[in-house]
Design an enzyme around this catalytic site. Structure first.
Site, PDB file in Angstrom:
ATOM      1  N   GLU A   1      84.806  88.555  38.178  1.00 22.64           N
ATOM      2  CA  GLU A   1      84.765  87.952  39.447  1.00 22.64           C
ATOM      3  C   GLU A   1      82.433  87.877  39.680  1.00 22.64           C
ATOM      4  OE1 GLU A   1      86.685  90.291  39.189  1.00 22.64           O
ATOM      5  OE2 GLU A   1      88.643  89.115  40.309  1.00 22.64           O
TER       6      GLU A   1
ATOM      7  N   ALA B   1      90.041  86.685  48.929  1.00 19.72           N
ATOM      8  CA  ALA B   1      88.965  87.362  49.309  1.00 19.72           C
ATOM      9  C   ALA B   1      88.168  88.479  49.400  1.00 19.72           C
ATOM     10  CB  ALA B   1      88.840  87.003  50.897  1.00 19.72           C
ATOM     11  N   ASP B   2      89.045  89.345  49.515  1.00 17.35           N
ATOM     12  CA  ASP B   2      88.658  90.358  48.667  1.00 17.35           C
ATOM     13  C   ASP B   2      88.076  90.589  47.864  1.00 17.35           C
ATOM     14  OD1 ASP B   2      91.022  92.471  51.090  1.00 17.35           O
ATOM     15  OD2 ASP B   2      91.630  90.148  50.180  1.00 17.35           O
ATOM     16  N   PHE B   3      88.003  89.701  46.248  1.00 23.05           N
ATOM     17  CA  PHE B   3      87.440  89.865  45.104  1.00 23.05           C
ATOM     18  C   PHE B   3      86.179  89.998  45.115  1.00 23.05           C
ATOM     19  CE2 PHE B   3      92.326  89.040  44.293  1.00 23.05           C
ATOM     20  CZ  PHE B   3      92.733  90.082  44.764  1.00 23.05           C
TER      21      PHE B   3
ATOM     22  N   HIS C   1      94.069  93.769  50.543  1.00 23.95           N
ATOM     23  CA  HIS C   1      94.313  91.786  49.595  1.00 23.95           C
ATOM     24  C   HIS C   1      94.743  91.322  51.632  1.00 23.95           C
ATOM     25  CE1 HIS C   1      94.923  93.458  46.031  1.00 23.95           C
ATOM     26  NE2 HIS C   1      95.033  92.522  45.411  1.00 23.95           N
TER      27      HIS C   1
HETATM   28  C1  LIG Z   1      88.764  92.243  41.607  1.00 23.79           C
HETATM   29  C2  LIG Z   1      90.465  91.366  41.299  1.00 23.79           C
HETATM   30  N1  LIG Z   1      90.222  90.531  40.547  1.00 23.79           N
HETATM   31  C3  LIG Z   1      91.211  89.829  40.875  1.00 23.79           C
HETATM   32  C4  LIG Z   1      92.965  90.244  40.928  1.00 23.79           C
HETATM   33  C5  LIG Z   1      93.998  90.141  41.230  1.00 23.79           C
HETATM   34  N2  LIG Z   1      95.140  90.783  40.206  1.00 23.79           N
HETATM   35  C6  LIG Z   1      95.612  91.278  40.093  1.00 23.79           C
HETATM   36  S1  LIG Z   1      96.759  91.914  38.928  1.00 23.79           S
HETATM   37  C7  LIG Z   1      95.532  90.861  38.042  1.00 23.79           C
HETATM   38  C8  LIG Z   1      96.021  90.308  36.191  1.00 23.79           C
HETATM   39  C9  LIG Z   1      95.357  91.650  35.589  1.00 23.79           C
HETATM   40  O1  LIG Z   1      95.738  91.547  34.378  1.00 23.79           O
HETATM   41  P1  LIG Z   1      95.785  93.164  33.244  1.00 23.79           P
HETATM   42  O2  LIG Z   1      94.305  93.457  34.000  1.00 23.79           O
HETATM   43  O3  LIG Z   1      96.090  92.955  32.141  1.00 23.79           O
HETATM   44  O4  LIG Z   1      97.283  94.008  34.362  1.00 23.79           O
HETATM   45  P2  LIG Z   1      98.756  93.400  33.710  1.00 23.79           P
HETATM   46  O5  LIG Z   1      99.075  92.549  35.578  1.00 23.79           O
HETATM   47  O6  LIG Z   1      99.049  92.486  32.981  1.00 23.79           O
HETATM   48  O7  LIG Z   1      99.520  94.661  33.769  1.00 23.79           O
HETATM   49  C10 LIG Z   1      94.937  89.673  38.802  1.00 23.79           C
HETATM   50  C11 LIG Z   1      94.015  88.791  38.001  1.00 23.79           C
HETATM   51  C12 LIG Z   1      91.941  91.764  41.551  1.00 23.79           C
HETATM   52  N3  LIG Z   1      93.423  92.705  42.000  1.00 23.79           N
HETATM   53  N4  LIG Z   1      91.061  92.364  41.345  1.00 23.79           N
END
Ligand SMILES: Cc1ncc(C[n+]2csc(CCOP(=O)(O)OP(=O)(O)O)c2C)c(N)n1
Ligand SMILES: [Mg+2]
Lengths: 348, 345
Positions: free
Chosen positions: B61, B85-87, B130
């Site tokens: 981000e 939005a938290d991101f 969240h």
């Molecule tokens: C800063 C941030 N951006 C986006 C998200 C939304 N998000 C939650 S889990 C995820 C996927 C993460 O993938 P990975 O790190 O490979 O972990 P996995 O879910 O595959 O175990 C995303 C994009 C978040 N929680 N925090």
């Protein structure tokens, strides 16, 4: 209650590793069914079904007072580190008896009595926090190491790179465990990272910071366990951080109890990974290592018989934890602001 | 011509139409291209324009915000989508320290037209990290436009205005709004920033709100109409600039005001509205300003706590009754924190 200060690095027997994987598998599958059928756990959950070898292999190599911080996919590491099952399940049900008193939910688990320091939902956050915790412990002369679990997707956040750099410079005793399941929600690794060409993977990026890094089959619990023993020895010897990149695969959808096969991920790919089930491989390995592998005697159960026995035991344990969680009280609305500044603490 | 669309359909349609009209617009964000497509809002654009203009970004981000500012500096109009939005806290450095100041610091006539959408989670244990509404947080800084549309028509219209603006824009969308239906013009008609709307006329008390709270205020107004209390609802639509005239005219008429917000009272949207009224029309108030906001603590996951945490129609109605001095009337309990969303996750 202070955690005992042990000096031995544990070595787990293959049976112990397998048993713990079976436990986590059974607990999560049971929870997924309750979650889907009853819709009483009102918290987004990220199951680790299929990825058990990572949490189990790593945590079995840790001392009780070593610490673990994780991202959102946290149940397996919480349980593998010895986190209280009833506290976790009650947390999913939003009950006062939850490990975070029902305030944090599935993505904010904690059980500090066993060194599970905490999980957090914002990607990458705990990578830096774990680095800082390890830095502080080292400065205070402790021999504890700190482990942080995160996904391939979290390695794209700036905080991953910034933390590795800091840890390398300051020789911080932290083990970065990347569970590379090749997806970030629906997004395949190849769309997000140039990881398909040699020299560009997550492990290689860690090496570019001068950090010792290994990439291995994350569904082989024995391999993971051995590698973690190398990592803890390295950290405790004052040689700085260590990176373990574990190739694995989640079986369920990203969030929730369902499946995304054929929707977000191609069926043949899923099938291929189901073949590489860590529990089944652990079972085969245990059977192969038994002295009388060829002819099991009447007294000595086969590995499969053991797994079946554990399966029944742990599903029962999970159901009892669910029943306890359901019977436990919800927090009452008059305590809504407890824990905020100027208010009494949430936990008594 | 207009027809009924849901809030998410209105955003999806507006995105496609804006991209058709302006080839410099592109969509960037995590998983914007998958079958869910940011709650459906970006999927039609992906189907229409493909991966070159609807870009699935790495989870970065901080850099993506800066990358989109650079792209905007060189002729593109990036629309960045955050599924929470938290991101956007990770994107704030670039948005606040650079984008919002670009026009002023560099004497640039144009500025950097980056548009950022952030989804506010609510319900099903979205919890502390969240479900935060950052409209006032972003609204604090000069140089950004910030809007939090309540209706499908405004969601489309403000997106259209954002994608034609010279300034960086932040749009806050409460997830509970996505299934809500309303009349939406077929054409891409921009709704100007800084112009609010009277969602409902009334004479006894004014409720000032944005986004989801407009709907809760209208539910409260329905409840109170049955009790003979007439509530006016001001939907500010845009947070910065703020339609101060509309707010003050309404409050001057009714003499009483409740400000309802999904974010905290301290230094928040409700504080700003109260300050505007106190500065401009202090003599018109027949009773002190009332604020209906979450209590001063992070959002809990536990269901009963979550119900108690989120400001609701019932709480707005109670505050209105309090202000008009109708002690005898009790408000029926309205359950469910989610105006449209029913879970799970
Ligand atoms: C800063 C941030 N951006 C986006 C998200 C939304 N998000 C939650 S889990 C995820 C996927 C993460 O993938 P990975 O790190 O490979 O972990 P996995 O879910 O595959 O175990 C995303 C994009 C978040 N929680 N925090
Ligand atoms: Mg992943």
């Amino acid at each position: 209650m202070p955690i005992p200060n042990t000096t031995e690095d544990p070595v787990a027997h293959p049976a112990a590793l397998l048993r713990e994987m079976v436990r986590i598998r059974c607990v999560e599958e049971e929870l997924a069914d309750f979650y889907r059928d009853e819709q009483e756990m009102r918290t987004p959950v990220h199951f680790s079904v299929g990825q058990e070898a990572a949490a189990v292999g790593v945590c079995a190599a840790l001392r009780e007072n070593d610490l673990v911080y994780t991202g959102h996919r946290s149940h397996a590491a919480y349980l593998a580190k010895g986190g209280d099952l009833t506290g976790m399940v009650a947390e999913l049900y939003g009950k006062e008896t939850g490990c975070s008193n029902g305030r944090g939910g599935s993505v904010h688990l904690t059980d500090r009595s066993v060194g599970f320091a905490g999980s957090a939902a914002i990607l990458g956050e705990m990578i830096s926090v774990a680095t800082g915790a390890a830095w502080a412990l080292a400065q205070q002369g402790s021999s504890q190491v700190v482990v942080t679990f995160f996904g391939d997707g979290a390695s794209e956040e700036g905080v991953f790179h910034e933390s590795l750099n800091f840890a390398a410079v300051h020789r911080v005793p932290v083990i970065y465990v990347c569970e590379n399941n090749a997806y970030s929600i629906s997004s395949p690794l190849s769309a997000r990272q140039p990881a398909n060409s040699p020299g560009t993977g997550i492990t290689e990026r860690a090496r570019a910071y001068g950090i010792t890094a290994e990439r291995l089959d994350g569904n082989d619990v024995a391999l993971v366990h051995e590698a973690t023993r190398r990592a803890t020895a390295h950290c405790r010897a004052g040689l700085g951080p260590y990176v373990l990149e574990l190739d694995t695969y989640r079986w369920r959808e990203h969030v929730g109890p369902g499946f995304d096969t054929g929707i977000d991920r191609p069926e043949p790919e899923v099938e291929q990974w189901l073949e590489r089930c860590p529990v089944r491989r652990g079972t085969a390995a245990l059977q192969a290592s038994a002295p009388d592998a060829q002819e099991p005697t009447a007294q000595e159960p086969t590995a499969e018989e053991l797994v079946a026995r554990w399966d029944a035991e742990f599903r029962d344990e999970a159901r009892r934890a669910v029943a306890a969680a359901k019977a436990a009280p919800y927090p009452t609305a008059d305590r809504l602001t407890d824990g905020a500044y100027g208010r009494p603490a949430v936990a008594n | 011509m207009s027809r009924t669309l849901t809030y998410w359909q209105a955003i999806a349609e507006g995105t496609v139409q804006a991209m058709e009209a302006d080839p410099s617009i592109l969509v960037a964000g995590q998983n914007v291209d998958d079958h869910k497509g940011s709650y459906g809002t970006t999927r039609p654009a992906f189907e229409r324009f493909g991966a070159r203009r609807v870009v699935d970004t790495p989870n970065s981000e901080n850099a993506v915000a800066g990358i989109c500012i650079g792209a905007a500096d060189q002729g593109l109009r990036p629309l960045v989508v955050h599924t929470r939005a938290d991101f956007m806290f990770l994107a704030m450095d670039a948005m606040i320290n650079l984008a919002s100041k670009w026009r002023y610091m560099y004497g640039d006539k144009g500025g950097v037209p980056v548009v950022m959408r952030g989804v506010v989670g609510r319900g099903w244990g979205q919890g502390a990290t969240h479900s935060q509404s950052l409209h006032a947080t972003f609204g604090h800084f000069p140089g950004l436009y910030v809007a939090a549309p309540a209706s499908p028509a405004d969601a489309k219209g403000l997106l259209a205005a954002a994608l034609q603006a010279d300034t960086p824009v932040v749009l806050m969308e409460n997830r509970s709004l996505y299934p809500i239906e309303g009349e939406v013009p077929e054409e891409l008609t921009p709704v100007p920033f800084g112009v609010g709307r009277l969602a409902r006329h009334g004479t006894d008390v004014t409720v000032v709100a944005a986004s989801l709270m407009v709907h809760e205020a209208e539910r409260a107004a329905d409840l109170l109409a049955r009790q003979g209390v007439s509530v006016e609802v001001v939907d500010v639509r845009s947070i910065r600039p703020l339609d101060e005239d509309l707010i003050c005219e309404s409050v001057a008429r009714t003499g009483r005001v409740v400000v309802a917000d999904t974010s905290w009272a301290r230094y928040g949207f409700s504080a700003e509205v109260a300050a505007v009224i106190a500065e401009r029309i202090p003599g018109e108030l027949r009773a002190p300003v009332r604020r209906i906001t979450p209590p001063d603590c992070p959002a809990p996951v536990s269901w009963p706590l979550e119900e108690a945490f989120h400001p609701s129609a019932a709480k707005i109605a109670e505050a209105c009754l309090d202000l008009v001095g109708s002690d005898g009337i009790t408000v029926p309990v309205l359950t469910g924190v989610d105006a449209g969303f029913s879970g799970p996750y």
